[in-house]
Design an enzyme around this catalytic site. Structure first.
Site, PDB file in Angstrom:
ATOM      1  N   LYS A 115      18.158  29.900  23.537  1.00 47.66           N
ATOM      2  CA  LYS A 115      18.204  31.122  22.610  1.00 47.66           C
ATOM      3  C   LYS A 115      19.709  31.798  22.872  1.00 47.66           C
ATOM      4  CE  LYS A 115      13.448  32.383  22.355  1.00 47.66           C
ATOM      5  NZ  LYS A 115      12.306  33.275  22.711  1.00 47.66           N
ATOM      6  N   LYS A 197      11.749  20.600  19.078  1.00 45.58           N
ATOM      7  CA  LYS A 197      10.142  20.961  18.731  1.00 45.58           C
ATOM      8  C   LYS A 197      10.115  21.881  17.495  1.00 45.58           C
ATOM      9  CE  LYS A 197      10.373  25.403  21.065  1.00 45.58           C
ATOM     10  NZ  LYS A 197       9.750  26.474  21.945  1.00 45.58           N
ATOM     11  N   LYS A 200       9.936  28.255  14.157  1.00 48.37           N
ATOM     12  CA  LYS A 200      10.138  28.958  12.947  1.00 48.37           C
ATOM     13  C   LYS A 200      11.568  29.086  12.548  1.00 48.37           C
ATOM     14  CE  LYS A 200       6.635  31.615  14.860  1.00 48.37           C
ATOM     15  NZ  LYS A 200       6.142  32.742  15.466  1.00 48.37           N
TER      16      LYS A 200
END
Ligand code: TYM
Length: 334
Positions: A115, A197, A200
């Site tokens: 992130k 993976k 969103k």
């Protein structure tokens, strides 16, 4: 234990719509396990703040996730479906447990590294301490089992480490939780790049199938899924795109990988992709329908949010008081 039942806890972030990774990796298992356990399922709206959000969009996402839990089959009279932010004990315990967590442990978290790379302009402290809040979510309810997708495994291990460290000093305050990770569907990959993976935040929205996508959209996305230049439908490491589609088909249809290999022996990718798309669309259609009904019933959803928030707070406060007492903080004056 609550009564004679073990406790199950899980949550999802309140960000955008849920995708089939969230559904098959987690929510679907929650529904299957919910009779056996006393369950708490939170909408992690505090966790969602690590990325800058529009207030109206955050409010809508949180409500949509809660309605999705119900639409997927979780009965809100039997399962405690609530907003994390409705229960102040989460943030309070997170401060305390942050003092029992080492920076080295947090720096090692792969989600933090991923992130931070994705949001290089906003590497805030919340992004780093995120797993502490997640640990507190779980520990406040003395959860025995935590059904999650594979990407949360490391956070669960950290939760156990922090809880064991605390128990080692103050006695058995926390139940040590076990991760529950399904055999299939625990790691649904992007349809455009099976090495990543499904997520969103993927820029290519064709790589993500949402629970609320309509049938045509779902089929179109599966038809475009990246595969390989071979033609056989076999489960092999050098065919990650096909493996991913087989995993999705397996968890959506309940068929084993061997059965699927037999079913599509001598058949082509086109036919297989269509079958995956149709099966997934059929599983999701009733969820979408219930979701639409719930969207119209504002008063009912509001009452669930209120009642379940109070129920969650009751259990969470009990644990928080115990922790405060153990570490020497004063009795609460209220
Ligand atoms: P979140 O919101 O990213 O994901 C929610 C759940 O969906 C699973 N999942 C997947 N499973 C399979 N394939 C995928 N591609 C995929 N993507 C997501 C996740 O593993 C998760 O189970 N930190 C958590 C939310 C959270 C939480 C908690 C979970 C907050 N507090 C306490 C458990 C217990 C998160 O960001 O999940």
């Amino acid at each position: 234990m609550i009564g004679d039942k073990k406790v199950l806890y899980s949550a999802m972030q309140a960000t955008g719509g849920l995708h089939i990774g969230n559904y098959f990796g987690a929510l679907h298992n929650w529904v299957n396990l919910s009779d056996e356990y006393e369950c708490f399922f939170a909408v992690a709206d505090l966790h969602a703040l690590t990325i800058r959000r529009e207030p109206a969009e955050l409010r809508k996402s949180a409500r949509d996730v809660l309605m999705m839990y119900m639409a997927a089959g979780l009965d809100p009279e039997k399962n405690c479906l609530y907003y994390q932010s409705s229960v102040p004990a989460h943030a309070e315990l997170a401060w305390i447990m942050g003092c029992f967590t080492y920076l080295g442990e947090l720096n090692r978290m792969t989600q933090f590294k991923d992130k931070s790379a994705k949001h290089a302009d906003n590497i805030n402290a919340g992004l780093l301490t995120y797993p502490v809040l997640m640990a507190c979510d779980i520990l406040l309810y003395q959860a025995d089992a935590v059904p999650v997708g594979d990407d949360q495994r490391q956070h669960l291990e950290l939760t156990r480490d922090i809880a064991e460290r605390f128990n080692g000093i103050y006695g058995d305050v926390f139940t040590i939780p076990e991760a529950y990770i399904g055999k299939t569907g625990a790691r649904i990959m992007s349809l455009a790049d099976p090495s990543k993976k499904m997520s969103k935040s993927d820029e290519n929205q064709n790589s993500v199938v949402y629970v609320l996508d309509d049938k045509d959209t779902i089929i179109r996305k599966f038809k475009r899924a990246i595969t390989d230049s071979d033609t056989s439908i076999v489960y092999r490491e050098d065919k990650p795109g096909i493996m991913n589609l087989m995993d999705i088909y397996s968890v959506a249809s309940g068929k084993s990988i061997e059965e699927i290999e037999r079913e599509f022996d001598q058949k082509g990718y086109g036919e297989f992709k269509l079958a995956v798309g149709e099966t997934v669309a059929d599983v999701l259609a009733p969820i979408r329908e219930r979701f639409e009904q719930l969207s119209k019933d504002k008063a009912y959803v509001d009452s669930i949010i209120k009642n379940n928030g109070e129920k969650a707070a009751y259990f969470a406060e009990k644990t928080l008081r115990k922790v405060q007492k153990k570490i020497g903080l004063p009795e609460r004056i209220r």
